[in-house]
Structures are given as C-alpha cells and as structure tokens.
Design a protein around this motif. Sequence first.
Motif, PDB file in Angstrom:
ATOM      1  N   ARG A   8     -69.435 -22.632  73.608  1.00  5.00           N
ATOM      2  CA  ARG A   8     -69.476 -22.619  75.226  1.00  5.00           C
ATOM      3  C   ARG A   8     -70.734 -23.793  75.491  1.00  5.00           C
ATOM      4  O   ARG A   8     -70.604 -24.763  76.279  1.00  5.00           O
ATOM      5  N   ALA A   9     -71.810 -23.701  74.903  1.00  7.16           N
ATOM      6  CA  ALA A   9     -73.413 -24.345  74.708  1.00  7.16           C
ATOM      7  C   ALA A   9     -72.903 -25.759  74.340  1.00  7.16           C
ATOM      8  O   ALA A   9     -73.448 -26.866  74.981  1.00  7.16           O
ATOM      9  N   HIS A  10     -72.073 -26.056  73.484  1.00  7.88           N
ATOM     10  CA  HIS A  10     -71.380 -27.239  72.879  1.00  7.88           C
ATOM     11  C   HIS A  10     -70.843 -28.092  73.916  1.00  7.88           C
ATOM     12  O   HIS A  10     -70.813 -29.095  74.202  1.00  7.88           O
ATOM     13  N   VAL A  11     -69.740 -27.291  74.593  1.00  3.44           N
ATOM     14  CA  VAL A  11     -68.853 -27.973  75.663  1.00  3.44           C
ATOM     15  C   VAL A  11     -69.593 -28.295  76.524  1.00  3.44           C
ATOM     16  O   VAL A  11     -69.796 -29.614  77.001  1.00  3.44           O
ATOM     17  N   ARG A  12     -70.767 -27.448  77.216  1.00  2.00           N
ATOM     18  CA  ARG A  12     -71.784 -27.856  78.258  1.00  2.00           C
ATOM     19  C   ARG A  12     -72.259 -29.343  78.110  1.00  2.00           C
ATOM     20  O   ARG A  12     -72.669 -30.237  78.716  1.00  2.00           O
ATOM     21  N   ALA A  13     -72.758 -29.209  76.762  1.00  2.00           N
ATOM     22  CA  ALA A  13     -73.646 -30.141  76.522  1.00  2.00           C
ATOM     23  C   ALA A  13     -72.805 -31.616  76.264  1.00  2.00           C
ATOM     24  O   ALA A  13     -73.461 -32.767  76.869  1.00  2.00           O
ATOM     25  N   ALA A  31     -60.263 -27.118  78.603  1.00  2.00           N
ATOM     26  CA  ALA A  31     -59.244 -28.081  78.563  1.00  2.00           C
ATOM     27  C   ALA A  31     -60.101 -29.570  78.879  1.00  2.00           C
ATOM     28  O   ALA A  31     -59.817 -30.474  78.435  1.00  2.00           O
ATOM     29  N   LEU A  32     -61.132 -29.478  80.000  1.00  2.00           N
ATOM     30  CA  LEU A  32     -61.708 -30.783  80.125  1.00  2.00           C
ATOM     31  C   LEU A  32     -62.597 -31.357  79.026  1.00  2.00           C
ATOM     32  O   LEU A  32     -62.575 -32.424  78.799  1.00  2.00           O
ATOM     33  N   TYR A  33     -63.252 -30.483  78.024  1.00  2.00           N
ATOM     34  CA  TYR A  33     -63.877 -30.685  76.998  1.00  2.00           C
ATOM     35  C   TYR A  33     -62.880 -31.680  76.071  1.00  2.00           C
ATOM     36  O   TYR A  33     -63.014 -32.576  75.668  1.00  2.00           O
ATOM     37  N   GLU A  34     -61.771 -30.931  76.044  1.00  2.00           N
ATOM     38  CA  GLU A  34     -60.530 -31.612  75.003  1.00  2.00           C
ATOM     39  C   GLU A  34     -60.434 -33.040  75.345  1.00  2.00           C
ATOM     40  O   GLU A  34     -60.284 -33.765  74.593  1.00  2.00           O
ATOM     41  N   VAL A  35     -60.133 -33.290  76.598  1.00  2.00           N
ATOM     42  CA  VAL A  35     -59.934 -34.616  77.084  1.00  2.00           C
ATOM     43  C   VAL A  35     -61.433 -35.715  77.256  1.00  2.00           C
ATOM     44  O   VAL A  35     -61.184 -36.579  76.559  1.00  2.00           O
ATOM     45  N   TRP A  36     -62.536 -35.009  77.658  1.00  2.00           N
ATOM     46  CA  TRP A  36     -63.693 -35.650  77.600  1.00  2.00           C
ATOM     47  C   TRP A  36     -64.254 -36.126  76.265  1.00  2.00           C
ATOM     48  O   TRP A  36     -64.761 -37.192  76.125  1.00  2.00           O
ATOM     49  N   SER A  37     -64.088 -35.366  75.531  1.00  2.00           N
ATOM     50  CA  SER A  37     -64.545 -35.497  74.187  1.00  2.00           C
ATOM     51  C   SER A  37     -63.889 -36.629  73.312  1.00  2.00           C
ATOM     52  O   SER A  37     -64.273 -37.259  72.326  1.00  2.00           O
ATOM     53  N   ARG A  38     -62.628 -36.931  73.708  1.00  2.00           N
ATOM     54  CA  ARG A  38     -61.761 -37.853  72.982  1.00  2.00           C
ATOM     55  C   ARG A  38     -61.973 -39.202  73.790  1.00  2.00           C
ATOM     56  O   ARG A  38     -61.240 -40.166  73.239  1.00  2.00           O
ATOM     57  N   LEU A  39     -62.547 -39.381  74.702  1.00  3.05           N
ATOM     58  CA  LEU A  39     -62.739 -40.646  75.593  1.00  3.05           C
ATOM     59  C   LEU A  39     -63.663 -41.435  74.892  1.00  3.05           C
ATOM     60  O   LEU A  39     -64.738 -41.148  74.359  1.00  3.05           O
ATOM     61  N   ASP A  40     -63.556 -42.865  75.130  1.00  7.02           N
ATOM     62  CA  ASP A  40     -64.406 -43.964  74.856  1.00  7.02           C
ATOM     63  C   ASP A  40     -65.628 -44.070  75.966  1.00  7.02           C
ATOM     64  O   ASP A  40     -64.976 -44.665  76.718  1.00  7.02           O
ATOM     65  N   HIS A  41     -66.545 -43.534  75.796  1.00  3.35           N
ATOM     66  CA  HIS A  41     -67.515 -43.533  76.687  1.00  3.35           C
ATOM     67  C   HIS A  41     -68.265 -44.791  76.954  1.00  3.35           C
ATOM     68  O   HIS A  41     -69.126 -44.986  78.111  1.00  3.35           O
ATOM     69  N   GLY A  42     -68.054 -45.740  76.229  1.00  2.00           N
ATOM     70  CA  GLY A  42     -68.188 -47.295  76.525  1.00  2.00           C
ATOM     71  C   GLY A  42     -67.568 -47.800  77.384  1.00  2.00           C
ATOM     72  O   GLY A  42     -67.815 -49.015  77.938  1.00  2.00           O
ATOM     73  N   ARG A  43     -66.172 -47.485  77.579  1.00  2.00           N
ATOM     74  CA  ARG A  43     -65.432 -48.164  78.498  1.00  2.00           C
ATOM     75  C   ARG A  43     -65.347 -47.147  79.978  1.00  2.00           C
ATOM     76  O   ARG A  43     -65.647 -45.832  79.843  1.00  2.00           O
ATOM     77  N   PRO A  44     -64.813 -47.800  80.852  1.00  2.00           N
ATOM     78  CA  PRO A  44     -64.764 -47.228  82.310  1.00  2.00           C
ATOM     79  C   PRO A  44     -63.984 -45.698  82.202  1.00  2.00           C
ATOM     80  O   PRO A  44     -62.695 -46.103  81.405  1.00  2.00           O
ATOM     81  N   ILE A  45     -64.271 -44.780  82.816  1.00  2.00           N
ATOM     82  CA  ILE A  45     -63.550 -43.584  82.936  1.00  2.00           C
ATOM     83  C   ILE A  45     -63.458 -43.231  84.425  1.00  2.00           C
ATOM     84  O   ILE A  45     -63.988 -43.239  85.139  1.00  2.00           O
ATOM     85  N   TRP A  46     -62.098 -43.008  84.809  1.00  2.00           N
ATOM     86  CA  TRP A  46     -61.604 -42.853  86.173  1.00  2.00           C
ATOM     87  C   TRP A  46     -61.402 -41.409  86.535  1.00  2.00           C
ATOM     88  O   TRP A  46     -60.734 -40.537  85.584  1.00  2.00           O
ATOM     89  N   MET A  47     -61.746 -40.869  87.545  1.00  3.93           N
ATOM     90  CA  MET A  47     -61.653 -39.660  88.013  1.00  3.93           C
ATOM     91  C   MET A  47     -61.536 -39.607  89.706  1.00  3.93           C
ATOM     92  O   MET A  47     -61.946 -40.477  90.418  1.00  3.93           O
ATOM     93  N   GLU A  48     -60.696 -38.595  90.299  1.00  2.00           N
ATOM     94  CA  GLU A  48     -60.765 -38.496  91.538  1.00  2.00           C
ATOM     95  C   GLU A  48     -61.739 -37.907  92.159  1.00  2.00           C
ATOM     96  O   GLU A  48     -62.673 -37.139  91.444  1.00  2.00           O
ATOM     97  N   ASP A  49     -62.375 -38.327  93.578  1.00  6.57           N
ATOM     98  CA  ASP A  49     -63.397 -37.882  94.537  1.00  6.57           C
ATOM     99  C   ASP A  49     -63.060 -36.348  94.676  1.00  6.57           C
ATOM    100  O   ASP A  49     -62.397 -36.131  95.595  1.00  6.57           O
ATOM    101  N   GLU A  50     -63.579 -35.623  93.691  1.00 10.88           N
ATOM    102  CA  GLU A  50     -63.406 -33.997  94.153  1.00 10.88           C
ATOM    103  C   GLU A  50     -64.614 -33.206  94.618  1.00 10.88           C
ATOM    104  O   GLU A  50     -65.769 -33.884  94.332  1.00 10.88           O
ATOM    105  N   SER A  51     -64.510 -32.353  95.474  1.00 11.91           N
ATOM    106  CA  SER A  51     -65.650 -31.328  95.443  1.00 11.91           C
ATOM    107  C   SER A  51     -65.900 -30.531  94.137  1.00 11.91           C
ATOM    108  O   SER A  51     -64.944 -30.594  93.362  1.00 11.91           O
ATOM    109  N   SER A  52     -67.083 -29.880  94.258  1.00 12.49           N
ATOM    110  CA  SER A  52     -67.198 -29.123  93.010  1.00 12.49           C
ATOM    111  C   SER A  52     -66.234 -27.986  92.319  1.00 12.49           C
ATOM    112  O   SER A  52     -66.022 -27.622  91.219  1.00 12.49           O
TER     113      SER A  52
END
Length: 346
Positions: free
Chosen positions: A128-133, A197-218
Amino acid sequence: MPHIIDASTFLALRDTGLPVLDARSPSEHARGAIPGALNLPVLDDAQREAVGTLYARSGREAAVHLALQLVGPHLSAMLARAQHLCENRHEVLVHCWRGGMRSGSLAWLLESAGYTVHLLEGGYKAYRAHVRAQLARPARVIVLGGMTGTGKTDILHAMADLGCQVVDLEGLANHRGSAFGSIGLGKQPTNEQFEAALYEVWSRLDHGRPIWMEDESSRIGTVAMCDAFFTHIEHGRLVTVELPLEARVARLVAEYAATGETEAMLHGLERIRKRLGDDAWRRCADALRAGDHTTAVRILLRYYDKAYAHHQAQQPREAVRHIVLERDDPATVARRLAADEDSLAG
C-alpha cells in the motif's frame, strides 16, 4: 528460507506470471488485495479475531500457541488448496498484512512441500505504501473539463483508441461522478481496490508523454482519490469543452432514460434535494415519474451548471484551451486534442 523481496520486485515477479498467495483473512482480502492475488487464509476471520484478542490480553506467546492450535489440524488441507491455486507452478509469491507470522507460516509449509517462495517484505502494508508513492510520481497531466453532459468520458475513450494515454477514473471507480452516477453500473470497488486498480494503470504509463484525465472532484461516488494522486488533477493543464445545452440534454436523456431505473433516479434526486430546492426537486420528481426525462434533465442541468461555474471560479488556473462545439461529436474532438497534446501538455 524464503526470498525476502520488496514491493517493486514482488510486483515485477507477479507480472511474469508467478502466482500470488494472500495469507490474510477473507475479510481483509475482500477489503483490498494486490490485483491477481489468490486468498489462502492461514486464519479465518473468527480465528484471527480470537488470536488478536488473546494477544492484547495475554501477550504474544499465548497468541502464538492459540494460532498453532487453530492452524495445525488444517495444514494438509491448506497445502492441497495451495497446490490447486498454483496449478503446476512450484514458485510462488506470498504475503500477509505486515510480512509476519501468517505469511511466514505459509512460506514454511510451501517450502516443506518443495516450493520456491518469495515473501513480500513488510506485507500488504508495504504494498500500500508503494502504491501511494507511485501514484505521487510526477507526470505531464492534461485534465479535460466541461459541464455535465459534454461527453468528456466518450472523448477520452476516443483518444485512447487513437493511442493517447488516458486514465479513466470513472471507469475504475465504476461511477459517473454525480448523484446519479451509480445508475446501471452495479457495486463500486472499495477504496483500496480502487487505488490498486489505479496503480495498475498509472504504473504502466509513460510519464514522459501526456496523460489525460477527466476533471473530477476528489471523491467519485463512495471512493476517494488520495491527496498524492489528486494533486495531478488540481495542478494538471486544463482543457475545457463546451457543448450546446440541447445537445447535452439529448445526451443525458439517452444515457439515463435507457436504464429504465426510475426508482434509482428518484433516490439520486433525493440526495441533492436540499441543494436543488424543494420546488425544483418536486418538479423534477414529477417529471421522472411521468417518464418526461427531458424536463427532468433540464431542471437538473440548471443545478449542475451552477455547481460547475462555482467550481471553475475556485480554480487557481485558466484553461490552456477552450473548445466550443456546435454538435455532439466526441471522435472529432478527440482527433483535434490528440494532434495537439504535446503542446497542450507544455
């Protein structure tokens, strides 16, 4: 002796196809688990509670003796279950909550049967700590905003089809983000399941390229984004889309009327009754009961448009681009944004 490994190495080995055995109790596993992990509880929920109670009352030694008494008669069955879960693999990943007695006991049992065991250092808590980081990792985030009914989710899906990197937060949360967001979608994940599930997606993205998300509340329905991740939305580059009112009404009527869940819509309406006002609530409820979804949507959009305007007024940033559309055409918008995403990301 099992190989003690950190969360990053543990997940890398999981991705090679090694089975993951979660030694925690069924309720712990149901609340949140490493994706792909199979539950093989050393203690069930009642047993875990009994051992924990004895530990608090009489100390570690007494609790260990009780745990051994509870587990001992079931070792053969536990091994058989492990063999079934692991199929023909004789190398396995094991964890419990903190990397303590439960995972250690299961690792001993499996090694005795000839398995090669990798044990997660610090257990699920360390995961869990790894996911948050990792969710806090810097990224070139672009946030797509717009009033309710502008088709932001469809635009993002079309962009993903074009090869853009998209994080579908509402899809991961199984909720559309409004008081009516759960209609037709079923149960939401727990917060731990959502973050995993969010970590599974986020960790596989290329963070040097743009990443799109919808404008959400927290918060999306019953799940909430951790502060470490929500900051990406708060500080991402904002692109907004504007669609004529009639097109938004038509989109929302098609989206919600098709579910036929009038009672669920009335339940959602009740949740915003105070903010909507009694008169608007009554007229909207009457329209829903009469099957007049167009009138109901018009009333609701007055409320949601005001809420969106208030949200925008609180924003510490201006949109880097505002696109005004004449008709509802997510594919065309997606192509325009995909072509310019590098410049939009800054």
